[in-house]
Structures are given as structure tokens and as C-alpha cells.
Design a protein around this motif. Structure first.
Motif, PDB file in Angstrom:
ATOM      1  N   VAL A   1     -98.260  73.239   9.178  1.00  0.00           N
ATOM      2  CA  VAL A   1     -98.170  72.429  10.072  1.00  0.00           C
ATOM      3  C   VAL A   1     -98.816  72.843  11.330  1.00  0.00           C
ATOM      4  O   VAL A   1     -98.439  73.953  11.703  1.00  0.00           O
ATOM      5  N   ALA A   2     -99.878  72.408  11.790  1.00  0.00           N
ATOM      6  CA  ALA A   2    -100.650  72.643  12.746  1.00  0.00           C
ATOM      7  C   ALA A   2     -99.743  72.586  14.085  1.00  0.00           C
ATOM      8  O   ALA A   2     -98.690  71.777  14.175  1.00  0.00           O
ATOM      9  N   ARG A   3     -99.687  73.550  15.112  1.00  0.00           N
ATOM     10  CA  ARG A   3     -98.768  73.572  15.965  1.00  0.00           C
ATOM     11  C   ARG A   3     -98.668  72.675  16.961  1.00  0.00           C
ATOM     12  O   ARG A   3     -97.822  72.076  17.312  1.00  0.00           O
TER      13      ARG A   3
ATOM     14  N   ARG B   1     -91.021  79.533  10.931  1.00  0.00           N
ATOM     15  CA  ARG B   1     -92.069  80.020  10.596  1.00  0.00           C
ATOM     16  C   ARG B   1     -92.588  79.383   9.047  1.00  0.00           C
ATOM     17  O   ARG B   1     -93.866  79.407   8.765  1.00  0.00           O
TER      18      ARG B   1
ATOM     19  N   SER C   1     -99.505  77.204  21.313  1.00  0.00           N
ATOM     20  CA  SER C   1    -100.441  77.248  20.600  1.00  0.00           C
ATOM     21  C   SER C   1    -100.949  78.728  20.524  1.00  0.00           C
ATOM     22  O   SER C   1    -101.560  79.379  19.907  1.00  0.00           O
ATOM     23  N   ARG C   2    -100.554  79.612  21.870  1.00  0.00           N
ATOM     24  CA  ARG C   2    -100.810  81.076  21.853  1.00  0.00           C
ATOM     25  C   ARG C   2     -99.647  81.720  21.418  1.00  0.00           C
ATOM     26  O   ARG C   2     -99.860  83.128  21.692  1.00  0.00           O
ATOM     27  N   ARG C   3     -98.618  81.278  21.471  1.00  0.00           N
ATOM     28  CA  ARG C   3     -97.460  82.299  21.163  1.00  0.00           C
ATOM     29  C   ARG C   3     -97.321  83.162  19.813  1.00  0.00           C
ATOM     30  O   ARG C   3     -97.464  82.368  18.988  1.00  0.00           O
ATOM     31  N   ASP C   4     -96.937  84.277  20.007  1.00  0.00           N
ATOM     32  CA  ASP C   4     -96.528  85.004  18.741  1.00  0.00           C
ATOM     33  C   ASP C   4     -95.121  84.354  18.216  1.00  0.00           C
ATOM     34  O   ASP C   4     -94.052  84.358  18.774  1.00  0.00           O
ATOM     35  N   VAL C   5     -95.067  83.973  17.021  1.00  0.00           N
ATOM     36  CA  VAL C   5     -93.794  83.213  16.489  1.00  0.00           C
ATOM     37  C   VAL C   5     -93.123  84.600  15.665  1.00  0.00           C
ATOM     38  O   VAL C   5     -93.607  85.049  14.432  1.00  0.00           O
ATOM     39  N   VAL C   6     -92.183  85.082  16.234  1.00  0.00           N
ATOM     40  CA  VAL C   6     -91.672  86.269  15.649  1.00  0.00           C
ATOM     41  C   VAL C   6     -90.115  86.150  15.046  1.00  0.00           C
ATOM     42  O   VAL C   6     -89.455  86.777  14.714  1.00  0.00           O
ATOM     43  N   ALA C   7     -89.927  84.624  15.341  1.00  0.00           N
ATOM     44  CA  ALA C   7     -88.334  84.176  14.884  1.00  0.00           C
ATOM     45  C   ALA C   7     -88.500  83.798  13.583  1.00  0.00           C
ATOM     46  O   ALA C   7     -89.601  83.481  13.020  1.00  0.00           O
TER      47      ALA C   7
ATOM     48  N   ARG D   1     -99.489  69.518  15.976  1.00  0.00           N
ATOM     49  CA  ARG D   1     -98.954  68.419  15.333  1.00  0.00           C
ATOM     50  C   ARG D   1     -97.291  68.680  15.436  1.00  0.00           C
ATOM     51  O   ARG D   1     -96.503  67.593  15.422  1.00  0.00           O
TER      52      ARG D   1
ATOM     53  N   LEU E   1     -94.895  76.576  10.028  1.00  0.00           N
ATOM     54  CA  LEU E   1     -95.930  76.718  10.123  1.00  0.00           C
ATOM     55  C   LEU E   1     -97.102  77.363   9.273  1.00  0.00           C
ATOM     56  O   LEU E   1     -98.300  77.219   9.394  1.00  0.00           O
ATOM     57  N   VAL E   2     -96.586  78.101   8.327  1.00  0.00           N
ATOM     58  CA  VAL E   2     -97.351  78.404   7.265  1.00  0.00           C
ATOM     59  C   VAL E   2     -97.498  77.565   6.165  1.00  0.00           C
ATOM     60  O   VAL E   2     -97.998  77.718   5.160  1.00  0.00           O
TER      61      VAL E   2
END
Lengths: 268, 309
Positions: A102-104, A95, A262-268, A106, A98-99
Motif C-alpha cells: 500500500v503506497a504510503r 509493515r 514518506s521518509r520515515r523508517d518503519v521499524v515497528a 494512499r 506497506l509491503v
């Protein structure tokens, strides 16, 4: 992303453990052959060139590659590619990457690139360890080919490097599968184990004659074709097939990884 | 200009709206407290605000850029975040972790600027002496500090911090509160979630209360607790006192407990209450004016908004 990955690997014990395990194999082979040189008596109907090979330092890197390929290579691919995204998810660092942002896309491509680069370095390391200890203990001599001709030391060295390169291309499909699994789960060890199991299962299925129909489509099917580099003239058919199947697996599984991640919710 | 806006933001999991048509506006330069009990949807909102999870409906704008479009990277680069717990590469030192995250976003000018700030942010969170230790050896409080350092690394215009004082001792909590206040006073927008009322109350300019995915109240902390005023009085004859007060205009309600009465006022002032009791012959031994604490307000909001049963 790519460079950060290499920096992280450089500072991680796991990398050195893997390097020690893989580099140790050709060294073990050198020691074993030196301590109990095979004689024509106990090897029965083995072809005579084997003995020449076994007294030549060049055999060590080559046998080293051949020995690590079936088991240690899928294991390394699992550790490096399977853990790529899932390991970050499990640690929670995904997480923050990603914030950063870093583009998913890439992130996935950088991870795959870094895994392949490290696998390449490990293969070079195996060749290097084998060549060094084989050279020190036995010296280098021209290498006989499977067709009965001989290769000069320089030619043989190039062929061995080419074999390492081909083995790397061969494992690229498994690595892509590993990265793909890695984007689907938040468990690093889970993704590692799944990747290793898939790689080894593919090799086993490839040995079962009844399943011959699917053999050409297995990601590991062309793996042994690197031995064709040691024929005269070199037979390219097997390797061409191996590269194509690896490229196909890489394309398909990297695409699936990119789309799903690219479509996944990142909840970890 | 607004730092963070959500419009009708909704996230549905298994048919339940974890975040439910949330409209939120955080203005530039304010310290906004995002308050709610555990499970209210704070973290889900924060993850959607930062593009980690995709909304089922509605939209998010961070620094004027829609989060799920192209401009988001520009906005994220000007944002620092702590999301749930801090997370690091345990086998790297604190300093190397900051380096890794600085470089991960690219090699340009922006990464160099972050790298040059590492010493400064370690100093800011009081981690300079431990910067070269592996994160593996850090205490929870140290990890929390490193997490805040990472959020500050890019000199962000917006800080989004999810429970930043988690795991800190009281002195550490105070330090963090002062740091956030200082940053907000210096023009940084700070959006901070918490389930600790006291914390939010002392530092925030504005508070939003989230309950079951909905914003149930919003305003400066002083206003939230403002309205309801009541008196606590101790009298010799509570029954007679209650009768007198019930007849008095401007009294909304009376609760009794032994010789202590809680009188809710709606227009009457404490002096009038006292005069009425004394002239009615009731001895008043104590009379204290009390306001509802933010906790009272919070509990009534959170309980009142729920689906009953």
C-alpha cells in the motif's frame, strides 16, 4: 484501504462503544426532559422560546449535537484519527500493509478519509437517535429560530443535518492533526491522548478572553457557529471562518503527515 | 535472473553501521539461508530489502526493480514476506485478516486473485479448522502459521521470511521446512533468515553468514563446513604419539586432552596417521575422522570478524 478500514471498524467493539456513548446522549436528554420538564419558575430569565424547544422532539438531535461537540467529538476524533497509523504500527500490521504494497500516501489519505467517514456516520447516528426518541416522546413541531421566526419541520430537519455537516467540517482539522501525530509515533494510545488533549486545549484557550488575539487561529474556534443556521436570515460569516480554518489545518497537517511519513523508517 | 541483489547496502544508526556495505545476490529459484546471531543485522537488511527503512548507502533490487524507485510496487506485489513476528488485527478472524490484507492493496484483479486463494493457503499451513477463530485466541504457533499463509497469499515469486519457524514446535518446524523446500523446488525463490544453524543446514541451497552487518561467508552449506578435517584419536601414550605426529608431514596441529588427541590434518590422511603411530609403537585404541560442524565454522566466523575489545 478506505473500504478495509470501514470493514475493520464494523467488526470492532470499540466502534460500538463509541456509538453507544454518543447515541446515548440525545436519548438521555429526552429522558431527562420528559421526567422533569423545566418550568418557567426554575429557569429564571431564560428566553421563552427555550420552553417551546423543549417540548419539541426536534430539540433532541440538536441538543445532542451541541452536547457531544465539546468533549465527545474530540475524543472520537482522537480514537479514530490519532490511532490511525500509530495503532497499526503498534500492532505491527503497518509493515505488512506497506509491503502488500500500500503506497504510503494512499495509506495516510485512506486512513484520514475513513476517520472522517466514521465521524460523519457517528454524527448522523446522534442525529438519528435524537430524532427517533425525541419524535416518539414529544412529536415534531415547527422550530422557533433564535431570531423569533419559525422553521417548518422539514426545513428544521434540513438545518439540523446541515449543522451536523458543519460540525463534521469543523472537526476535520483536529482529525488531520490526529493523523499527523499518528504518523510520528508508534504508540496508539499516545497519539489518541495527544489528539484529544490538543482538541480540548484549543477549546479551553478559545474561552480565555486574555488570549483573544489567537482565538481566530484555533482549530476549534468556529465550532459553535453552527447555531447561526438557526437564525433568520442565516448568518454565514462565522461558519465561513470555521470552514476556512479547518481547511487550513487539514491542508497543513495532512501535508506534514504525508511528507514525514514518506521518509520515515518503519521499524515497528 | 536474480531475485534479490544488494550492492554496498549500509544502514547507520548513531554512527554504527548495523548493516555494512552488504553485497548479496539471491538467484531465482534458490532457497537461500541468511544466517547470523541475533543483532547481526538480518532484520535491518530484510526491512531495507522490502523498502520499510531507507538505507544510509548502497542499493537494493528486488526482482530487478530498484527498491526506492517507482517500479518497487510491481516487485512487492510479487513478493511475500514475514518480517520479525507475524502481526494481525486481533479482533478479526484469521480468514478476515487475510481478506483485509488482500483488499488493502486495491480492488482489482490482483486482490480478487488473493481472495480466492484464502482457503488454499489456510490449508497449506494447516489452519483450516481455526480460520474463523479470532486471532486473539490463536497460540503463538498458529499466528506464525497465519503469518506464513499471508506471505503465500499472493502466490509470490519471492518469499522473504524472517525466522519463520519461531514459536513452532519441532513437528511444526519440520512442516515449515518441508513446505519451503517444496516451494523452492517448484520455482519460488525463498530467502529465509535464521539463527538456527541446523535448520538452515538441512534445507538451504546456499547460505550467507552475516556478522556485525557484514557477510563473512557464503556458499552451499556443505562447502562451508567442508575444509577443515580433523582426527580424534585415543592412544595409550599421548606424549609419544604427539611427538611422532609432529614429525609427520601433512599434520597442521595437535591438541591433547588426556588420552584423546585432536589432530588437524593438512594433506595427510587417516591411514598414514595410523601407520605412523603403530610403527612408532603407540597403541591406538580409537581413530575417528571428524569434520568441523557448521556450528564450528559459524562460531569461528562470527568471533573472528568482530571488532576486538
Amino acid at each position: 484501504m478506505f473500504r478495509v478500514e470501514l470493514m475493520k471498524a464494523w467488526r470492532r467493539w470499540r466502534t460500538y462503544l463509541l456509538a453507544a456513548a454518543l447515541g446515548g446522549i440525545p436519548v438521555l436528554i429526552v429522558i431527562a426532559v420528559k421526567l422533569s420538564p423545566p418550568t418557567s419558575a426554575d429557569s429564571g430569565d431564560a428566553p421563552p422560546f427555550l420552553f417551546q424547544i423543549l417540548r419539541n422532539g426536534l430539540f433532541a438531535p440538536l441538543t445532542g449535537l451541541a452536547v457531544i461537540q465539546p468533549f465527545f467529538l474530540p475524543l472520537a476524533a482522537g480514537l479514530l484519527a490519532g490511532d490511525a497509523v500509530a495503532g497499526e504500527a503498534q500492532a505491527g500490521t503497518l509493515r505488512y500493509l506497506l509491503v502488500r504494497p500500500v503506497a504510503r500516501t494512499r495509506l495516510v489519505l485512506g486512513k484520514y478519509g475513513a476517520a472522517m467517514a466514521l465521524l460523519g456516520l457517528l454524527l448522523l447516528w446522534v442525529v438519528g437517535c435524537g430524532a427517533f426518541w425525541g419524535g416518539v416522546v414529544f412529536g415534531f413541531k415547527p422550530l422557533p429560530t433564535l431570531s423569533g421566526t419559525t422553521l417548518s419541520v422539514a426545513q428544521a430537519s434540513l438545518r439540523i443535518l446541515a449543522a451536523a455537516g458543519y460540525i463534521l467540517l469543523g472537526v476535520s482539522g483536529i482529525a488531520a492533526i490526529g493523523v499527523c501525530i499518528s504518523t510520528l509515533t508508534d504508540s496508539g494510545p499516545g497519539a489518541i491522548v495527544a489528539t484529544v488533549i490538543l482538541g480540548i486545549t484549543s477549546e479551553i484557550v478559545d474561552q480565555i478572553p486574555n488570549l483573544r488575539v489567537i482565538h481566530p487561529y484555533l482549530p476549534t474556534h468556529g465550532w459553535l457557529a453552527f447555531t447561526d443556521l438557526f437564525r433568520f436570515p442565516v448568518e454565514w460569516g462565522g461558519m465561513r471562518g470555521g470552514v476556512l480554518i479547518s481547511a487550513a489545518y487539514t491542508a497543513v497537517f495532512l501535508t506534514v503527515a504525508l511528507v514525514s511519513f514518506s521518509r520515515r523508517d518503519v521499524v515497528a | 535472473m536474480t531475485a534479490l541483489v544488494t550492492r554496498g547496502l549500509t544502514k547507520r544508526y548513531d554512527g554504527v553501521n548495523v548493516v555494512d556495505s552488504l553485497d548479496l545476490t539471491v538467484n531465482h529459484g534458490e532457497l537461500y539461508g541468511f544466517l547470523g546471531p541475533n543483532g547481526a543485522g538480518k532484520t535491518t537488511t530484510i526491512r531495507m530489502a522490502l523498502g520499510l527503512i531507507f538505507p544510509s548507502g548502497g542499493e537494493v533490487e528486488l526482482l530487478g526493480e530498484p527498491m526506492f524507485r517507482r517500479g518497487r510496487d510491481h516487485a512487492l506485489r510479487r513478493t511475500g514476506a514475514l518480517i520479525e513476528e507475524p502481526a494481525f488485527y486481533r479482533f478479526l478472524s484469521g480468514r478476515r485478516n487475510l481478506e483485509a490484507f488482500a483488499r488493502a492493496g486495491g480492488d482489482g484483479e490482483e486482490a480478487r486473485r488473493r481472495l480466492s486463494r484464502i482457503d488454499e493457503v489456510l490449508e497449506q499451513v494447516g489452519l483450516s479448522p481455526a480460520g474463523d477463530k479470532r486471532v486473539k485466541a490463536y497460540s503463538q504457533g498458529m499466528r506464525q502459521r497465519l503469518g506464513i499463509a499471508l506471505a503465500l497469499l499472493g502466490r509470490p515469486e519471492v518469499l522473504v521470511l524472517d525466522e519463520p519457524t519461531n514459536g513452532l514446535d519441532p513437528a511444526g518446524m519440520r512442516e515449515v521446512r518441508l513446505l519451503l523446500r517444496r516451494l523452492a523446488d517448484g520455482g519460488t525463490t525463498v530467502f529465509v533468515s535464521s539463527h538456527l544453524l541446523a535448520e538452515v543446514e538441512v534445507m538451504c541451497d546456499r547460505v550467507g553468514v552475516l556478522s556485525r552487518g557484514r557477510l563473512v561467508a557464503e556458499g552451499p552449506p556443505g562447502n562451508l563446513r567442508g575444509g577443515a578435517e580433523h582426527l580424534r584419536i585415543e592412544v595409550g601414550d599421548p606424549e609419544r604419539a604427539a611427538a611422532i605426529l609432529r614429525a609427520l608431514a601433512g599434520v597442521a596441529g595437535i591438541e591433547g586432552e588426556g588420552r584423546v588427541l585432536r589432530v588437524h590434518l593438512d594433506g595427510a590422511n587417516p591411514a598414514q596417521v595410523n601407520a605412523a603411530l603403530v610403527s612408532g609403537g603407540v597403541a591406538v585404541s580409537a581413530l575417528v575422522s571428524e569434520r568441523d560442524t557448521l556450528e564450528d565454522v559459524f562460531m569461528s566466523l562470527v568471533e573472528g570478524s568482530g571488532v576486538q575489545g
